[in-house]
Design an enzyme around this catalytic site. Structure first.
Site, short mmCIF file in Angstrom:
data_model
loop_
_atom_site.label_atom_id
_atom_site.label_comp_id
_atom_site.label_asym_id
_atom_site.label_seq_id
_atom_site.Cartn_x
_atom_site.Cartn_y
_atom_site.Cartn_z
CE1 TYR A 140 -17.70 -84.84 91.78
CE2 TYR A 140 -15.97 -83.79 91.30
CZ TYR A 140 -17.07 -83.55 91.92
OH TYR A 140 -17.26 -82.54 92.58
CG HIS A 179 -22.32 -84.71 91.91
ND1 HIS A 179 -22.98 -84.48 93.16
CD2 HIS A 179 -20.93 -85.04 92.03
CE1 HIS A 179 -22.21 -85.02 94.07
NE2 HIS A 179 -21.26 -85.31 93.56
NE ARG A 236 -13.37 -76.14 94.47
CZ ARG A 236 -13.96 -77.51 94.06
NH1 ARG A 236 -13.75 -78.52 94.91
NH2 ARG A 236 -14.56 -77.77 93.19
CD GLN A 290 -16.00 -87.92 99.45
OE1 GLN A 290 -16.89 -88.30 99.74
NE2 GLN A 290 -15.59 -87.25 98.56
CE1 TYR A 330 -11.78 -82.59 98.40
CE2 TYR A 330 -12.31 -82.50 100.84
CZ TYR A 330 -12.23 -81.92 99.49
OH TYR A 330 -12.31 -80.69 99.28
CE LYS A 368 -17.32 -91.15 97.41
NZ LYS A 368 -18.69 -90.98 96.79
CB THR A 398 -23.26 -88.07 92.13
OG1 THR A 398 -22.81 -88.66 93.36
CG2 THR A 398 -24.64 -87.59 92.74
#
Length: 428
Positions: free
Chosen positions: A138, A143, A152, A250, A254, A263, A360
């Site tokens: 990640y 991203h 958030r 997700q 998650y 995923k 990503t």
């Protein structure tokens, strides 16, 4: 391309091909006449059958005293396991055999040439590597900032650990598939905002994730670690990677342990593995890292790569695909070597063929976001395809195509493409 080394394979000299003499990516292919998968190298619009060259004695990559064929295999793993000196020697040998002014042993052998050169158009491409384990990172700051802002607090979009460690999770190697493999829309639990409990249904927010993946080129023992220099030297090559994502599944699952079913239903990779040697001329500096990482993650020099990337989306009713994203791998905050070193810092062992996804890849502008989640801002601002069709997320029948290349002066080192069509969810 007159000032560049030329190949006697004319299609490798056009300047527009992904597979010039400067590339020589590895893959696995078969043909109708010879359905057994074996290892090949892409050159122009042809596949060079390395198993045929090995059998003819023109390639001898095996370790001394071991007569087992390396390229008459359904994956590149046996070759990769031989190590960097063999990778380098084999690349040099292939370059000589394919160069217009190089070794004539293949060029002037009409019978072998007819056997060993196969038109790409008539070849079936297979998963190039047997993947023992898969990890997804990640590592795009853009991203992570977009996602953090969306779900958030925009003022605190990055969690406190994001600038300190390459965030990753262990994915599912068994569902990695080669480009062209259709993917069924997954079923799972979805928590609707106006419902007290989740429902079981087909994913409603299916997405792509534009990524690259790198292939581990050596085994390590449990308890051993690799520093960033050793980690970088142990990377064999790269592929394009689409880490399909079920956003609604997700969002529900998650917390607290991260993605799972959102995923695991499919990860698509390109069929050609571009070696790090081919990518070396395109090495560039990555983004400045602030704060400076802790000691085991510190790097000096250039550890990013100038890889142009694009995503195209085609609805089933459309006659052509629409480019919906253009970005570049050089934007990635954490380098592949840092990801790899961090993966081993606890003593986790790795194996030849392990796949590690970049996460990503998004750039700084809205048209460079590497997922529909970002491009449409969670479906609130649908994109319009060239046909006029609108998309918030992927619908059944849609095909996603990703392409990537490094642009040189008069030539390009390309990855080909990774594509996948979405089929309806299977009935439950």
């Amino acid at each position: 391309m007159s000032n560049l080394p030329q190949s006697w394979v004319a299609s490798a000299n056009t300047g527009a091909t992904d597979f010039p003499l400067q590339n020589l990516p590895y893959g696995v292919f078969s043909t109708q006449a010879q359905p057994t998968p074996r290892v090949g190298v892409a050159i122009g619009d042809q596949v060079l059958d390395l198993a045929a060259l090995e059998a003819a004695g023109l390639l001898t990559p095996a370790i001394s005293g071991n007569s087992a064929p390396v390229f008459a295999q359904p994956s590149i793993n046996a070759f990769v396991a031989l190590g960097r000196p063999v990778w380098q020697a084999t690349r040099a040998r292939l370059s000589a055999l394919l160069s217009a002014d190089g070794d004539a042993a293949l060029r002037d052998n009409a019978a072998l040439r007819a056997q060993a050169l196969v038109p790409l158009a008539s070849a079936t491409l297979h998963l190039p590597v047997q993947v023992p384990g898969y990890t997804d990172f990640y590592s795009s700051k853009e991203h992570a900032t977009n996602v953090g802002s969306m779900f958030r607090d925009p003022a605190n979009a990055l969690l406190p650990n994001w600038l300190e460690i390459p965030i990753g999770y262990n994915g599912r190697a068994s569902s990695i598939v080669v480009s062209g493999t259709a993917i069924h829309r997954p079923n799972g639990q979805i928590k609707l905002p106006d419902q007290p409990r989740p429902i079981f249904d087909a994913c409603r927010k299916l997405d792509f994730e534009l990524e690259t993946g790198f292939i581990v080129g050596r085994d390590t023992a449990l308890g051993d670690t690799l520093d960033v220099e050793a980690a970088e030297a142990a990377i064999f090559g790269m592929v394009l990677l689409n880490d399909w994502s079920a956003r609604d599944l997700q969002q529900w699952e998650y917390v607290p342990l991260g993605p799972f079913n959102a995923k695991t239903f499919g990860t698509s990779i390109s069929p050609w593995v571009v070696t790090m040697e081919a990518l070396e001329p395109f090495r560039v500096a990555g983004p400045e890292q602030d704060p400076q990482p802790v000691s085991y993650l510190q790097q000096q020099g250039k550890h990013a790569f100038d890889i142009e990337l694009e995503v195209l989306l085609q609805a089933e009713t459309d006659t052509q695909a629409t480019t919906i994203c253009r970005t570049n791998f050089r934007h990635m905050y954490w380098s592949m070597a840092q990801q790899f070193a961090h993966h081993t810092v606890s003593g986790c062992n790795v194996r030849v063929g392990d796949m590690m996804g970049s996460g990503t890849i998004s750039g700084p502008t809205p048209d460079s976001f590497g997922s529909l989640l970002e491009l449409t801002w969670n479906g609130k601002n649908p994109i319009t395809l060239a046909s006029g069709v609108k998309r918030g997320f992927i619908e059944d029948g849609d095909t996603v195509v990703m392409a990537g290349w490094c642009q040189g002066e008069g030539f390009r080192v390309g990855f080909g493409e990774v594509s996948g069509k979405i089929l309806p969810a299977k009935a439950r």
